[in-house]
Write a protein that holds these residues in place. Structure first.
Motif, PDB file in Angstrom:
ATOM      1  N   GLU A  45       0.819  -1.213   0.000  1.00 40.79           N
ATOM      2  CA  GLU A  45       0.000   0.000   0.000  1.00 40.79           C
ATOM      3  C   GLU A  45       0.854   1.265   0.000  1.00 40.79           C
ATOM      4  OE1 GLU A  45      -2.534  -0.538   3.440  1.00 40.79           O
ATOM      5  OE2 GLU A  45      -4.156  -1.175   2.140  1.00 40.79           O
ATOM      6  N   ALA A  46       2.141   1.116   0.169  1.00 39.57           N
ATOM      7  CA  ALA A  46       3.016   2.281   0.199  1.00 39.57           C
ATOM      8  C   ALA A  46       3.194   2.824  -1.210  1.00 39.57           C
ATOM      9  CB  ALA A  46       4.369   1.911   0.798  1.00 39.57           C
ATOM     10  N   GLY A  47       2.960   4.111  -1.396  1.00 38.69           N
ATOM     11  CA  GLY A  47       3.106   4.732  -2.705  1.00 38.69           C
ATOM     12  C   GLY A  47       4.208   5.761  -2.697  1.00 38.69           C
ATOM     13  N   GLU A  48       4.544   6.263  -3.873  1.00 41.96           N
ATOM     14  CA  GLU A  48       5.557   7.307  -3.967  1.00 41.96           C
ATOM     15  C   GLU A  48       4.984   8.635  -3.504  1.00 41.96           C
ATOM     16  OE1 GLU A  48       6.954   7.275  -8.004  1.00 41.96           O
ATOM     17  OE2 GLU A  48       8.638   5.991  -7.454  1.00 41.96           O
ATOM     18  N   GLY A  49       5.871   9.480  -2.973  1.00 44.47           N
ATOM     19  CA  GLY A  49       5.464  10.816  -2.575  1.00 44.47           C
ATOM     20  C   GLY A  49       4.411  10.805  -1.488  1.00 44.47           C
ATOM     21  N   LEU A  50       3.563  11.836  -1.504  1.00 42.80           N
ATOM     22  CA  LEU A  50       2.493  11.968  -0.524  1.00 42.80           C
ATOM     23  C   LEU A  50       1.145  11.846  -1.205  1.00 42.80           C
ATOM     24  CD1 LEU A  50       3.758  14.933   1.701  1.00 42.80           C
ATOM     25  CD2 LEU A  50       4.037  12.478   2.069  1.00 42.80           C
ATOM     26  N   ALA A  51       0.149  11.465  -0.409  1.00 37.64           N
ATOM     27  CA  ALA A  51      -1.212  11.330  -0.924  1.00 37.64           C
ATOM     28  C   ALA A  51      -1.943  12.654  -0.814  1.00 37.64           C
ATOM     29  CB  ALA A  51      -1.962  10.253  -0.134  1.00 37.64           C
ATOM     30  N   ARG A  52      -2.905  12.865  -1.692  1.00 34.29           N
ATOM     31  CA  ARG A  52      -3.768  14.040  -1.614  1.00 34.29           C
ATOM     32  C   ARG A  52      -4.627  13.954  -0.356  1.00 34.29           C
ATOM     33  NH1 ARG A  52      -7.828  16.508  -6.212  1.00 34.29           N
ATOM     34  NH2 ARG A  52      -9.130  17.740  -4.824  1.00 34.29           N
ATOM     35  N   ILE A  53      -4.753  15.085   0.326  1.00 31.15           N
ATOM     36  CA  ILE A  53      -5.519  15.134   1.567  1.00 31.15           C
ATOM     37  C   ILE A  53      -6.813  15.885   1.317  1.00 31.15           C
ATOM     38  CG2 ILE A  53      -5.537  15.876   3.975  1.00 31.15           C
ATOM     39  CD1 ILE A  53      -2.484  15.857   3.888  1.00 31.15           C
ATOM     40  N   GLY A  54      -7.936  15.292   1.700  1.00 30.69           N
ATOM     41  CA  GLY A  54      -9.208  15.991   1.617  1.00 30.69           C
ATOM     42  C   GLY A  54      -9.255  17.101   2.644  1.00 30.69           C
ATOM     43  N   THR A  55     -10.019  18.137   2.359  1.00 30.89           N
ATOM     44  CA  THR A  55     -10.025  19.296   3.257  1.00 30.89           C
ATOM     45  C   THR A  55     -11.429  19.717   3.607  1.00 30.89           C
ATOM     46  OG1 THR A  55     -10.080  20.913   1.474  1.00 30.89           O
ATOM     47  CG2 THR A  55      -7.917  20.145   2.168  1.00 30.89           C
ATOM     48  N   GLU A  56     -11.533  20.301   4.796  1.00 28.25           N
ATOM     49  CA  GLU A  56     -12.744  21.023   5.159  1.00 28.25           C
ATOM     50  C   GLU A  56     -12.559  22.473   4.737  1.00 28.25           C
ATOM     51  OE1 GLU A  56     -13.214  20.418   9.303  1.00 28.25           O
ATOM     52  OE2 GLU A  56     -13.360  18.239   9.163  1.00 28.25           O
ATOM     53  N   ALA A  57     -13.518  23.306   5.061  1.00 29.90           N
ATOM     54  CA  ALA A  57     -13.441  24.708   4.651  1.00 29.90           C
ATOM     55  C   ALA A  57     -12.249  25.407   5.307  1.00 29.90           C
ATOM     56  CB  ALA A  57     -14.737  25.426   5.023  1.00 29.90           C
ATOM     57  N   ASP A  58     -11.676  26.357   4.551  1.00 30.05           N
ATOM     58  CA  ASP A  58     -10.596  27.223   5.021  1.00 30.05           C
ATOM     59  C   ASP A  58      -9.276  26.503   5.239  1.00 30.05           C
ATOM     60  OD1 ASP A  58     -11.766  29.734   4.834  1.00 30.05           O
ATOM     61  OD2 ASP A  58     -12.800  29.501   6.742  1.00 30.05           O
ATOM     62  N   PHE A  59      -9.009  25.485   4.458  1.00 28.14           N
ATOM     63  CA  PHE A  59      -7.702  24.833   4.411  1.00 28.14           C
ATOM     64  C   PHE A  59      -7.072  25.076   3.046  1.00 28.14           C
ATOM     65  CE2 PHE A  59      -8.707  22.196   8.089  1.00 28.14           C
ATOM     66  CZ  PHE A  59      -7.451  21.933   8.634  1.00 28.14           C
ATOM     67  N   LEU A  60      -5.766  25.224   3.048  1.00 25.35           N
ATOM     68  CA  LEU A  60      -4.989  25.132   1.815  1.00 25.35           C
ATOM     69  C   LEU A  60      -3.828  24.179   2.071  1.00 25.35           C
ATOM     70  CD1 LEU A  60      -3.873  27.625  -0.816  1.00 25.35           C
ATOM     71  CD2 LEU A  60      -2.079  26.427   0.429  1.00 25.35           C
ATOM     72  N   PHE A  61      -3.725  23.139   1.238  1.00 27.79           N
ATOM     73  CA  PHE A  61      -2.595  22.223   1.291  1.00 27.79           C
ATOM     74  C   PHE A  61      -1.723  22.485   0.069  1.00 27.79           C
ATOM     75  CE2 PHE A  61      -5.547  20.106   4.045  1.00 27.79           C
ATOM     76  CZ  PHE A  61      -4.747  19.485   5.004  1.00 27.79           C
ATOM     77  N   ALA A  62      -0.477  22.804   0.304  1.00 29.09           N
ATOM     78  CA  ALA A  62       0.475  23.036  -0.782  1.00 29.09           C
ATOM     79  C   ALA A  62       1.572  21.986  -0.698  1.00 29.09           C
ATOM     80  CB  ALA A  62       1.072  24.432  -0.676  1.00 29.09           C
ATOM     81  N   TYR A  63       1.747  21.261  -1.792  1.00 31.19           N
ATOM     82  CA  TYR A  63       2.738  20.192  -1.866  1.00 31.19           C
ATOM     83  C   TYR A  63       3.923  20.658  -2.725  1.00 31.19           C
ATOM     84  CZ  TYR A  63      -1.265  17.197  -0.580  1.00 31.19           C
ATOM     85  OH  TYR A  63      -2.353  16.631   0.028  1.00 31.19           O
TER      86      TYR A  63
END
Length: 641
Positions: free
Chosen positions: A162-180
């Motif tokens: 189950e281990a993948g390369e890099g990081l997985a996309r994270i779901g967000t609630e309101a007022d989050f910003l995820f920058a990879y």
């Protein structure tokens, strides 16, 4: 005494926690480099320290952790959760090893030891712990993850399936910003100097005044893509419901124009030479070279009588992260208001003489179309003068960073400048085959022209197609022009427009200007829509947009006349273009209305530059005021934007 000491420490802890709670902006910044059981990383410690200093300069209360164990990461997160309870903005930054298992992301503490797949959750730090810490915070939440390097535990985790390369996309609630640092599921490169490519781009764009974070991330993405030849593409996932800018000041001049104005105001030969060196194709380089050739001596400035010059110099030094500017500020203002922060920043930046081969290669051989915040690009004629040094540096960079074909492309350009076009073509082919965007475009241009090889139009078009698909703005623009003309490819206007729109969305000011021009001439859309495109193009770096917008606002017809806004556009163009608008306004060769000239005069008078009659007419006093505005008199407050 021990009890008293304990009480004092407890009181200080309470005071610190209270201050953190009261802060509008809080941040947890972690950089892990010195790992005990896996590969040591060069950049993260530096990235974390440098970003913490930058954030503190922007009003953040920062919790900094470097080389943290799992316990240290957990304690820092508890402190962060407490600090974020009443904050308006909460930022988390992590640089170091990270991986995903089963779609969940794990950050790696320095003491992690993983012998079995099940150790992943026991020995590492789950991103869900950060999300839980921010769950009840009303803050706008910003998460930056420069942790997308390859899984450091190799086959140990791969056996899990189950281990993948890099990081997985994270779901967000309101007022989050995820920058990879790169796309979810992909891996990022370590930097070739002090900072990673992603962190370096962040550091260069945080201090752009008035820039919304969405625009900042476009600029960061373009810089990282350019620096890696398209091999690394930062990505973000946003659910923000309100605007945010790191630097809330009014939109200012471009960094290049600010540099020129500061050098002019200081009347210092060394600063002006540094401007010419850093911006060899800058809009003011002709004036700067002329200024240097006059032999004007350095003017002595009494401390305390030039507070505005000191402020602008510090603003420029902070934005540009150029070591000589910081040293110049400290030499001029050793007791200045920002001297302590200048010394702190100066300690972080290496001397130019200590540059890595990669940094020297970039400084000597970067294509002007690949200019980024930290590297402006070098004209071919100038590269020819330094071709031997560039070849040496780029050859060493290729050896130092074998996984980055971009240095092969830079070596190709340096080799072409030396006159060995056959060898350069071979190098371009190698870099293009490995996916470098600049190499693809350069090779396509050689195939089009037949320079160094036989003319190969189908081959050139195929390379443009491949580069455009991978994200090259130059390839998108070139391909769009070809599709409009219908000469080397069948005419296809809808696809050409789609390419221009994509290039515009991804940061091409040239494409944005062209889309505005097409609307003005009713090729697509409607003429009133052109105004927004022209202004966006100008703010993105294509200063022709200011004059085009001013014409629309001055003449009216397609839109309501607005002489005050026309004046703003003209004054921005006067400061930032190559001198075209200053000459135009001085002679009124553009046929500007007296209403707009009057507004320009009023704004110049408000800046303390125009003392003649406000009569809507041009003349010597008007030209002198415009020249003063261009050479150091720019005042964003006068424009009221």
């Amino acid at each position: 005494m021990a009890a008293l000491r304990f009480l004092l420490l407890a009181a200080l802890a309470i005071l610190w926690t209270g201050a953190a709670r009261a802060a509008d902006r809080v941040a947890l910044v972690i950089g892990n480099s010195d790992y005990q059981a896996v590969t040591t990383l060069e950049n993260p410690r530096n990235d974390a320290l440098d970003l913490s200093v930058a954030l503190e300069g922007l009003g953040f209360e920062v919790i900094l952790g470097r080389d943290l164990t799992r316990e240290g990461m957990q304690q820092s997160t508890r402190d962060f959760a407490d600090a974020a309870k009443d904050a308006q903005v909460a930022l988390f930054f992590y640089a170091g090893h990270g991986f995903q298992v089963g779609g969940q992301n794990y950050l790696v503490p320095t003491d992690a030891r993983i012998a079995r797949p099940e150790d992943a959750t026991l020995q590492t730090f789950a991103m869900t712990e950060i999300l839980a810490a921010l769950k009840d915070s009303p803050a706008l939440k910003l998460v930056f993850l420069d942790a997308c390097r390859d899984n450091p535990f190799g086959a140990t985790l791969q056996r899990d399936g189950e281990a993948g390369e890099g990081l997985a996309r994270i779901g967000t609630e309101a007022d989050f910003l995820f920058a990879y640092a790169t796309q979810p599921g992909n891996v990022a490169f370590d930097g070739t100097g002090r900072n990673s490519f992603f962190s370096a781009a962040l550091l260069h764009h945080l201090y752009t005044p008035g820039q919304p974070i969405s625009d900042m991330m476009i600029a960061v993405r373009r810089d990282v893509m350019t620096a890696t030849g398209g091999q690394q593409i930062p990505w973000e996932n946003s659910s923000l419901t309100r605007q945010f800018a790191f630097d809330t000041g009014p939109p200012d001049m471009s960094q290049e124009t600010l540099f020129y104005q500061v050098a002019t105001g200081a009347q210092d030969d060394a600063l002006m030479r540094l401007y010419v060196d850093l911006y060899p194709e800058g809009a003011h380089v002709g004036e700067a070279q002329s200024w240097l050739q006059t032999g004007t001596s350095t003017r002595s400035i009494e401390r305390g009588d030039d507070a505005e010059q000191a402020r602008r110099l510090w603003t420029l030094a902070q934005r540009s992260r150029v070591r000589p500017l910081l040293q110049f500020y400290l030499d001029r203002y050793p007791e200045g208001a920002d001297a302590a922060q200048a010394r702190q920043l100066l300690d972080l930046l290496p001397d130019l003489q200590d540059s890595t081969p990669a940094a020297l290669c970039e400084r000597l051989a970067t294509h002007p179309r690949d200019a980024v915040a930290g590297t402006s690009g070098v004209p071919f004629e100038r590269l020819q003068q330094n071709a031997v040094a560039a070849i040496q540096a780029c050859s060493a960079a290729v050896t130092q960073s074998p996984n980055l074909p971009h240095y092969v492309a830079l070596l190709a350009r340096a080799t072409a400048a030396s006159g060995d076009l056959g060898r350069a073509v071979a190098l371009y082919e190698t870099a293009a085959d490995r996916g470098d965007l600049r190499a693809m475009v350069s090779l396509a241009q050689l195939k089009e022209s037949g320079n160094g090889m036989a003319v190969d139009i189908p081959g050139a078009m195929a390379l443009y197609e491949k580069a455009a698909e991978a994200g090259s703005l130059d390839a998108m623009n070139n391909l769009a022009v070809t599709l409009f003309e219908g000469k080397d490819l069948p005419k296809d206007q809808p696809r050409a427009l789609a390419l221009l729109q994509r290039a515009s969305d991804e940061g091409s000011a040239q494409a944005t200007y062209n889309l505005g021009y097409m609307r003005l001439n009713e090729v697509i859309g409607t003429p009133p829509e052109a105004l927004d495109f022209f202004l966006r193009a100008a703010k993105g770096g294509d200063t022709r947009g200011y004059r085009a917008a001013a014409i629309m606002l001055d003449k009216g017809g397609m839109i309501d006349r607005n002489p005050a806004e026309a004046a703003n556009a003209l004054l921005r163009a006067t400061a930032e273009d190559d001198g075209t608008v200053l000459a135009d306004l001085s002679a009124n060769t553009g046929g500007w209305s007296s209403d707009t000239i009057t507004q320009v005069q009023l704004k110049l008078a408000a800046a303390g530059l125009y003392t003649s009659d406000v009569d809507g007419r041009t003349g010597p006093g008007f030209t002198a005021a415009l020249t003063g505005w261009r050479n150091g008199g720019f005042d964003a407050e006068v424009l009221g934007e």
